[in-house]
Design an enzyme around this catalytic site. Structure first.
Site: not given
Ligand code: PGA
Length: 247
Positions: A9-10, A169, A230-231
């Site tokens: 998920n960018w 995050g 995400g990251g």
């Molecule tokens: P993250 O984000 O891997 O940066 O914790 C995950 C998400 O929000 O889907």
């Protein structure tokens, strides 16, 4: 057997040019032991999808109405026209900042399914709810709300992402035990609402600070069928490490 599904998920990251380069780099390392995807911004969906062969290109959101006076929104018809078949709905950032609720997420899932598209529907508790021991009731309610009125056949094709908000995050990932326990609750709730067959078919992802060095722990859990990332999905190198770890 549920096929694992890993999706990056960018969020609001990467330009169209960067998205095209990324897809070129990632296509080379994909394998068929899992489904892999990314969710770039709306403006990059077409070019990313044109560049992709096996990589799923998903939208990060979609509106539940067919069309109309909804400034800034994107409809399923618009996504379909680009060849996009997947959308994430109900991410906690959209719930917190853009008023998504279980009710609107439910409408979005229905809109996607009616249009032969696939949804990744997100749930997860806040830190406050986690610390108060309310994870189970929060997640059960979210799942029931998001699935309201859907039939079993539709739910079997769904991906449900369990993402504790305190782990997104923050670098503070849930332990594999916590992630497994809550993903099992998600599946059990599907069983309660439908039946064992549907619960065994639905794919449940864990999300929240998933990285190359912890993906294997999560994937080893019986009720975790993949990850929403995400990251660590933003760099070809780290996403490649994750893809290789899922063999
Ligand atoms: P993250 O984000 O891997 O940066 O914790 C995950 C998400 O929000 O889907």
């Amino acid at each position: 057997m549920r096929k694992p599904i890993i999706v990056g998920n960018w969020k609001m990251n990467k330009t169209n040019t960067e998205a095209i380069d990324f897809v070129k780099g990632i296509e080379e390392v994909l394998h068929d032991e899992a489904d892999f995807g990314i969710a770039p911004s709306f403006v990059s969906l077409k070019d990313a999808n044109d560049q992709a062969n096996n990589l799923i290109i998903a939208a990060q959101n979609v509106h539940f109405e067919d069309s109309g006076a909804f400034t800034g929104e994107v409809s399923v018809e618009m996504l379909k026209d680009l060849g996009i078949k997947w959308a994430i709905v109900g991410h906690s950032e959209r719930r917190a900042m853009f008023n998504d609720t279980d009710e609107t997420v439910n409408l979005k899932i229905k809109q996607l399914i009616e249009n032969d598209m696939y949804a990744i529907a997100c749930c997860g508790e806040t830190l406050e709810q986690f610390e108060a021991g309310h994870t189970e009731s929060v997640v059960r309610n979210q799942v029931a709300g998001m699935l309201a009125g859907l039939d079993a056949a539709a739910v079997k094709n769904l991906v449900i992402a369990y993402e504790p908000i305190w782990a997104i995050g923050t670098g503070k990932s849930a332990t594999q035990e916590t992630a497994q326990a809550t993903c099992a609750i998600v599946r059990d709730q599907v069983k309660k609402l439908y039946d064992q067959e549907t619960a065994q078919a639905v794919r449940v992802q864990y999300g929240g600070s998933v990285k190359p060095d912890n993906i294997k722990e999560y994937m080893a859990q019986p009720d975790i069928d993949g990850a929403l990332i995400g990251g660590a999905s933003l760099q070809v190198d780290s996403f490649t490490e994750i893809i290789n770890a899922v063999k």
